[in-house]
Design a protein around this motif. Sequence first.
Motif, short mmCIF file in Angstrom:
data_model
loop_
_atom_site.label_atom_id
_atom_site.label_comp_id
_atom_site.label_asym_id
_atom_site.label_seq_id
_atom_site.Cartn_x
_atom_site.Cartn_y
_atom_site.Cartn_z
N LEU A 78 36.89 50.16 48.44
CA LEU A 78 37.95 49.16 48.38
C LEU A 78 39.01 49.35 49.47
O LEU A 78 39.99 48.60 49.52
N ASP A 122 39.86 46.16 51.71
CA ASP A 122 40.51 45.12 50.91
C ASP A 122 41.94 45.53 50.55
O ASP A 122 42.85 44.69 50.52
N TYR A 123 42.11 46.80 50.26
CA TYR A 123 43.44 47.30 49.89
C TYR A 123 44.40 47.24 51.07
O TYR A 123 45.55 46.80 50.92
N ASP A 141 46.88 49.60 39.00
CA ASP A 141 45.46 49.23 38.93
C ASP A 141 45.11 48.58 40.25
O ASP A 141 45.62 47.49 40.56
N ARG A 163 42.48 47.08 41.56
CA ARG A 163 41.84 45.77 41.59
C ARG A 163 42.80 44.67 41.17
O ARG A 163 42.82 43.58 41.77
N GLN A 164 43.60 44.92 40.14
CA GLN A 164 44.59 43.94 39.72
C GLN A 164 45.68 43.77 40.78
O GLN A 164 46.21 42.67 40.97
N LYS A 211 44.08 41.61 43.54
CA LYS A 211 43.92 40.25 43.04
C LYS A 211 45.25 39.51 43.02
O LYS A 211 45.35 38.34 43.44
#
Length: 369
Positions: free
Chosen positions: A28, A31-32, A276, A278-279, A282
């Motif tokens: 990740l 993306d991060y 979190d 992923r949250q 998103k």
Amino acid sequence: MAGLYIHIPFCRSRCIYCGFYSTTALGLRQDYVDALCREIELKASPSPINTIYLGGGTPSQLSIPQLHQLFDSIYIYNNVSPEAEVTIEANPDDISAEFAAELQQLPITRVSMGAQTFNDRRLHFLRRRHTAAQVTEAVNRLRSSGIHNISIDLMYGFPSETPEEWEADTTQALALGVEHISTYCLTIEKGTPLHRLLQEGRISETDEETERRMYYTLIDRLEAAGYEHYEISNFAKPGFRSRHNSSYWNLTPYIGLGAAAHSFDGHNCRRWNIADIRQYIKGIENGQPNFEQELLDENTRYNDMLTVTLRTNEGLDLNKLSDYYSDYCLREAKHYIEDGLLRLRNGHLSLTKAGLFVSDMIISSLMYI
């Protein structure tokens, strides 16, 4: 001026004692970083940025191109002081010759490494990825790359550790000649593998008197070597205090970016991002960052000021309190002053050397409940 903190939660593996938010989902990373760059744009500071700190996790798990992308966004959207202190946390084994050389192309002025101990057996127990020899190698590589502000973290109070072993660790730390040393007594956090070992009876906690002896050995040895003990856990050669961490202890505003990062406006509001990854990603992608915040009342502001400033050698400036809170604090502190655990000098209340080891107890008892 303000500080900028960026949380990089990635770790190749987790240490058994760590209670900070981290993840081993290395896939990740890009993306991060993309989400971080978007948040940097969203939270562009109207005030000049005086310090930048990449903490973790393990920021040195980002690639050099990802670090370039991150710093490009920071400098595009913020007014960064030309004299800014720019720190990156790193694991010693990540400081390859290539990585150290590439740092010259980044605005990094300071590197903070988690050495923790120079005992290879204990490093293995902690699930640290590096060896003691790699700490020395990393320091030498950083020096060669032009980094002349290096900090290392050390821990003491390990299960079965002896005062003699701790003294050996401090000897090796001093031999490195680094500019800054941060030291922490091992805390066994609930939910960590270390806590499970304790519950299973496979380890036992170090007794308080041994921890006290280790702490004061540390103070005496580092001060004799010319380090300034400027905060409970931090020692610096003259001119090398951590400017970023000092901003926390001085209640300077700071902006936190990334999953689980905290921000403070310097007055009435604290804010923290969701823990979190992923949250977090998103929310940023959808333009709706996931965060919570707290508006501070007068009691909380007093407690916050007490908690952070009493950690420093300058102490709490009573003149910055209202008469009500100043009077309250002095009433509660009176017996500690009489017992030699606190001193009152020139309107500043500070811990004495005898009070340092029991600082948590003292500070909590001075809080306004």
